[in-house]
Design an enzyme around this catalytic site. Structure first.
Site, short mmCIF file in Angstrom:
data_model
loop_
_atom_site.label_atom_id
_atom_site.label_comp_id
_atom_site.label_asym_id
_atom_site.label_seq_id
_atom_site.Cartn_x
_atom_site.Cartn_y
_atom_site.Cartn_z
N SER A 40 0.27 9.07 -5.60
CA SER A 40 0.37 10.47 -5.18
C SER A 40 1.30 11.26 -6.08
CB SER A 40 0.85 10.55 -3.73
OG SER A 40 -0.11 10.02 -2.86
N VAL B 264 0.83 -1.21 0.00
CA VAL B 264 0.00 0.00 0.00
C VAL B 264 0.87 1.26 0.00
CG1 VAL B 264 -1.81 1.27 1.22
CG2 VAL B 264 -1.91 -1.22 1.09
N GLY C 247 2.13 1.67 -3.47
CA GLY C 247 1.02 2.11 -4.31
C GLY C 247 0.64 3.55 -4.07
N GLU C 248 0.54 3.93 -2.80
CA GLU C 248 0.15 5.31 -2.49
C GLU C 248 1.22 6.30 -2.92
OE1 GLU C 248 -1.69 8.11 1.02
OE2 GLU C 248 -1.33 6.00 1.44
N THR C 249 2.46 5.94 -2.78
CA THR C 249 3.55 6.83 -3.21
C THR C 249 3.48 7.07 -4.71
OG1 THR C 249 4.95 6.10 -1.38
CG2 THR C 249 6.05 7.13 -3.27
#
Length: 141
Positions: free
Chosen positions: A70, A62, A65-67
């Protein structure tokens, strides 16, 4: 070698390069290979990012993925604007205990106020490990 678009906001580029993606990304060993609003790619080692029984931690998927989501959304937002995550989910399909994971972020929708990306994590054999979907709200800085 990292592929970076020519029109990337110089301030965002400087923050990305100087921070290595931020302290958490540095601690987790991310290496950025490609950065754009439509597609971003990074790798992460399994070693150092495992949970107690030796499997890559689901949260590590996660974070990668979030990095990527974003950064891609921030590139799309452009100069003077920022991306703020408002939704994220993950489905874990396969575990891994060693080697490297590659996250590939692909834009699903790039609008004026929202950007949605799908990030697929794969092992070195190309097998899907997890899928993360993230939506960012785009606003003035």
């Amino acid at each position: 070698m990292t592929i970076i678009p020519d029109d990337l906001d110089p301030e965002l580029m400087e923050r990305l390069v100087n921070s290595g993606g931020g302290p958490l990304a540095q601690k987790m060993g991310f290496e950025f290979l490609e950065l754009s609003a439509e597609r971003s790619v990074a790798t992460m080692p399994v070693e150092g990012n495992t949970q107690v029984v030796g499997l890559l931690h689901g949260g590590a998927h996660v974070v990668l993925g979030e990095t990527l989501g974003s950064v891609s959304a921030a590139i799309h937002a452009g100069p003077g604007r920022i991306a703020v995550g408002i939704e994220i989910n993950a489905t874990h399909s396969r575990s891994i205990t060693s080697g490297f994971v590659t996250g590939t972020c692909t834009a699903l929708s790039l609008g004026r106020t929202l950007a949605t990306h799908e990030i697929v994590m794969r092992d070195e054999q190309g097998r899907r490990l997890s899928t993360v979907r993230m939506t960012n709200f785009l606003r003035d800085a």
